[in-house]
Design an enzyme around this catalytic site. Structure first.
Site, PDB file in Angstrom:
ATOM      1  N   ASN A 217       0.712  -1.238  -0.174  1.00 49.13           N
ATOM      2  CA  ASN A 217       0.163  -0.090  -0.055  1.00 49.13           C
ATOM      3  C   ASN A 217       0.923   1.226   0.032  1.00 49.13           C
ATOM      4  OD1 ASN A 217       0.696   0.701   2.830  1.00 49.13           O
ATOM      5  ND2 ASN A 217      -0.326  -1.295   3.173  1.00 49.13           N
ATOM      6  N   PHE A 329      -4.022   2.985  15.122  1.00 45.12           N
ATOM      7  CA  PHE A 329      -4.335   4.020  13.967  1.00 45.12           C
ATOM      8  C   PHE A 329      -5.498   3.738  13.442  1.00 45.12           C
ATOM      9  CE2 PHE A 329      -0.369   5.846  15.244  1.00 45.12           C
ATOM     10  CZ  PHE A 329      -0.640   7.367  14.892  1.00 45.12           C
TER      11      PHE A 329
HETATM   12  N1  CTP Z   1      -3.204  -3.317  12.373  1.00 50.98           N
HETATM   13  C1  CTP Z   1      -2.411  -4.274  12.794  1.00 50.98           C
HETATM   14  N2  CTP Z   1      -2.215  -5.590  12.181  1.00 50.98           N
HETATM   15  C2  CTP Z   1      -3.130  -5.629  11.051  1.00 50.98           C
HETATM   16  C3  CTP Z   1      -3.909  -4.508  10.733  1.00 50.98           C
HETATM   17  C4  CTP Z   1      -4.224  -3.650  11.215  1.00 50.98           C
HETATM   18  O1  CTP Z   1      -1.508  -4.070  13.742  1.00 50.98           O
HETATM   19  N3  CTP Z   1      -3.248  -6.915  10.540  1.00 50.98           N
HETATM   20  C5  CTP Z   1      -3.127  -2.116  13.149  1.00 50.98           C
HETATM   21  C6  CTP Z   1      -2.685  -0.983  12.293  1.00 50.98           C
HETATM   22  O2  CTP Z   1      -1.284  -0.742  12.597  1.00 50.98           O
HETATM   23  C7  CTP Z   1      -3.609   0.232  12.982  1.00 50.98           C
HETATM   24  C8  CTP Z   1      -4.571  -0.315  13.322  1.00 50.98           C
HETATM   25  O3  CTP Z   1      -4.662  -1.786  13.440  1.00 50.98           O
HETATM   26  O4  CTP Z   1      -2.798   0.599  14.204  1.00 50.98           O
HETATM   27  C9  CTP Z   1      -6.064  -0.197  12.277  1.00 50.98           C
HETATM   28  O5  CTP Z   1      -5.475  -0.701  10.999  1.00 50.98           O
HETATM   29  P1  CTP Z   1      -6.516  -0.661   9.573  1.00 50.98           P
HETATM   30  O6  CTP Z   1      -5.684  -1.314   8.672  1.00 50.98           O
HETATM   31  O7  CTP Z   1      -6.945   0.883   9.613  1.00 50.98           O
HETATM   32  O8  CTP Z   1      -7.633  -1.430  10.348  1.00 50.98           O
HETATM   33  P2  CTP Z   1      -8.212  -2.741   9.753  1.00 50.98           P
HETATM   34  O9  CTP Z   1      -8.273  -3.366  11.079  1.00 50.98           O
HETATM   35  O10 CTP Z   1      -7.239  -3.450   8.798  1.00 50.98           O
HETATM   36  O11 CTP Z   1      -9.724  -2.419   9.312  1.00 50.98           O
HETATM   37  P3  CTP Z   1      -9.961  -2.067   7.983  1.00 50.98           P
HETATM   38  O12 CTP Z   1      -9.028  -2.319   6.819  1.00 50.98           O
HETATM   39  O13 CTP Z   1     -11.378  -2.338   7.746  1.00 50.98           O
HETATM   40  O14 CTP Z   1     -10.094  -0.356   7.734  1.00 50.98           O
END
Ligand code: CTP
Length: 402
Positions: A217, A329
Site C-alpha cells: 500500500n 491508528f
Molecule cells: N493493524 C495491525 N495488524 C493488522 C491490521 C491492522 O496491527 N493486520 C493495526 C494498524 O497498525 C492500525 C490499526 O490496526 O494501528 C488499524 O489498522 P487498519 O488497517 O486501519 O484497520 P483494519 O483493522 O485493517 O480495518 P479496515 O482495513 O477495515 O479499515
C-alpha cells in the site's frame, strides 16, 4: 532599571555557536547574537562568505565579544581555536538564516566551508532556521533536504509567512530573533518517557505473490518514524519495527526491518515486554494463499488471487497477559469516529488515532489531522506536521500510560 539574576537566564552557561549563511535575513543575526547573550549564552559566530555580503563580521564580533570565524584556511584563527575545537566547544549550533544551499550541504554531508564542516564535526544539538524565497522553500529538493535533516534529529525552526524581500508572499521569512531564542529555550523535556520501552510499527507490509511481485500500500512510514524520533527525544528506549520504507532510522532508535505482516508480528512479540505499543504500520490485511517459488505466468483474460487473512498485530499485542498501553491508528475514507470506535473495541486498544485518508490526506504527505478516540473521550487535534503531531500524541499518551 530591571536587574536579571543569572539564574533567571534560560541559556545560562550554554555554549551557542551561531552560524550565519548568505541570505537577506543575515542582518537579523546581529539581534539574535544580542538576545542569546542577554539570555545568558556564551556565543561564538561563524559566517559563510556569502553572509559577509549582507552583514559585516565586525558587527558580530562587537556583539559577541569574540572574533568571528569565517574560514577553514585562516592559520591565525585555527591557532586560536581550530575548527574541530570549535565544533567540540559548542553545546548547541543555531544556523540562522539557513539558506537552501546550506541546508542542502548539511543534508548531503558536504564540508567545503567552515560552517558545513563544523556541522559534520559536532556532537552538539543542531538547530536551523531556514529563510529563503517562498518558492525555493517549497521546492521539492528543499523539502526533501529538510525532511532528511529532521529525521536525523536536527531541530528545524519553521520559517514564518508573509511578504518577502523579493516581493513574493508566502512561507520563507526568518522568524524574529526573539522567536528563535524562545524556540531554543523552550526545548521539550526529555524525561516524559524516561527509561520506558516503546515499541512502534511503521510503514507498509509487502506480501509476496512470487519472487518479483507483491501486494502493498501507499504508506510512507513518516508517522511511525516521527513517533519513534519523538519518543526517543522524550527519553524512551525505542524499538521501531518497520516495513519497507525509504526513510532512515532516527538516531538512537533500534530499528528492525521486516517485509511481511507475519514477520512484523514475530518481531513485535520478540520485542516484548514494553510499556507502550504503537501500531502505526499499514499492515496488509491479506496475503496470497500461495507464494510462487517462480515468477507466475500470465493467466489469460482475468486472474483471481486466492488471499488469506494476515494476523492482526495490534489485536495480538492487546491480548498478551502483560498487555502494554496500546495505541492504534485508523485510516478511513468515511464514517471516521464510528469505525475508530469499532477498532478500539474489536482490537482491545486503549486509544485509536483516527484520520481521514484521501487525496492529500494521510498517506505520503507531511501533515495530518487526527482525532483521538478512547473509550469515554474523543479529542480532535488541529492539522499539523507529522513531526509536531508525533510529539503532541506522545505527550497525551504519556499522561495515560506512564
Ligand atoms: N493493524 C495491525 N495488524 C493488522 C491490521 C491492522 O496491527 N493486520 C493495526 C494498524 O497498525 C492500525 C490499526 O490496526 O494501528 C488499524 O489498522 P487498519 O488497517 O486501519 O484497520 P483494519 O483493522 O485493517 O480495518 P479496515 O482495513 O477495515 O479499515
Amino acid at each position: 532599571m530591571t536587574m536579571t539574576k543569572t539564574t533567571d537566564k534560560p541559556l545560562h552557561h550554554q555554549r551557542m555557536l551561531v552560524g550565519i549563511s548568505g541570505g537577506i535575513a543575515a542582518y537579523k543575526g546581529a539581534e539574535l547574537v544580542r538576545l542569546l547573550k542577554q539570555a545568558g549564552a556564551e556565543v561564538r559566530v561563524v559566517m559563510t562568505d556569502a553572509a559577509k555580503a549582507f552583514i559585516t563580521p565586525m558587527t558580530l564580533q562587537a556583539l559577541s565579544g569574540h572574533p568571528v570565524h569565517d574560514s577553514l584556511w585562516d592559520l591565525q584563527a585555527e591557532a586560536a581555536m581550530g575548527h574541530i575545537e570549535l565544533a567540540k566547544w559548542a553545546d548547541h549550533v543555531i544556523v540562522a538564516p539557513a539558506t537552501a544551499d546550506i541546508l542542502a550541504k548539511f543534508a548531503h554531508g558536504l564540508a567545503d566551508d567552515l560552517l558545513s564542516t563544523l556541522i559534520l564535526a559536532t556532537t552538539a544539538s543542531i538547530w536551523v532556521a531556514p529563510a529563503m524565497n517562498q518558492q525555493m522553500w517549497q521546492a521539492q529538493a528543499t523539502q526533501a533536504n529538510v525532511m532528511l535533516l529532521k529525521q536525523r534529529g536536527v531541530h528545524v525552526i519553521e520559517p514564518a509567512e508573509g511578504e518577502q524581500a523579493c516581493g513574493d508572499v508566502g512561507p520563507g521569512r526568518l522568524p524574529e530573533p526573539a522567536a528563535i531564542v524562545a524556540a531554543l529555550t523552550q526545548r521539550k523535556p526529555t524525561t516524559l518517557f524516561n527509561g520506558r520501552h516503546v515499541v512502534i510499527t511503521a510503514g507498509p507490509t509487502q506480501e509476496a505473490l512470487d519472487p518479483v511481485r507483491f501486494i502493498t500500500n501507499h504508506s510512507s512510514g513518516k508517522m511511525g518514524y516521527a513517533l519513534a524520533s519523538a519518543a526517543q527525544a522524550m527519553g524512551a528506549r525505542v524499538t521501531l519495527i518497520s516495513g519497507p520504507t525509504a526513510l532512515c532510522a532516527p538516531a538512537g532508535v533500534h530499528c528492525i526491518r521486516v517485509d511481511t505482516a507475519e514477520a512484523m508480528l514475530a518481531a513485535c512479540l520478540q520485542a516484548m515486554p514494553c510499556h507502550v505499543f504503537i501500531a502505526a504500520a499499514a499492515v496488509a490485511d491479506y496475503r496470497p494463499a500461495h507464494k510462487g517459488t517462480q515468477k507466475l505466468p500470465k493467466q489469460g483474460q482475468s486472474w483471481s488471487l486466492d488471499l488469506v487473512p494476515n494476523p492482526d498485530i495490534l489485536a495480538s499485542i492487546c491480548r498478551l497477559p502483560q498487555k502494554p498501553y496500546c495505541v492504534g491508528f485508523a485510516a478511513q475514507t468515511e464514517d471516521l469516529l464510528e469505525k475508530a470506535r469499532e477498532k478500539l473495541n474489536n482490537k482491545g486498544a486503549d486509544v485509536i488515532i483516527a484520520n481521514l485518508v484521501g487525496p492529500n490526506l494521510g498517506f505520503q504527505v507531511d501533515e495530518n489531522q487526527v482525532t483521538l478516540v478512547k473509550a469515554h473521550e474523543v479529542e480532535a487535534l488541529p492539522m499539523m506536521s507529522k513531526i509536531k503531531l508525533a510529539s503532541v500524541i506522545l505527550e497525551k499518551i504519556a499522561k495515560d500510560a506512564t
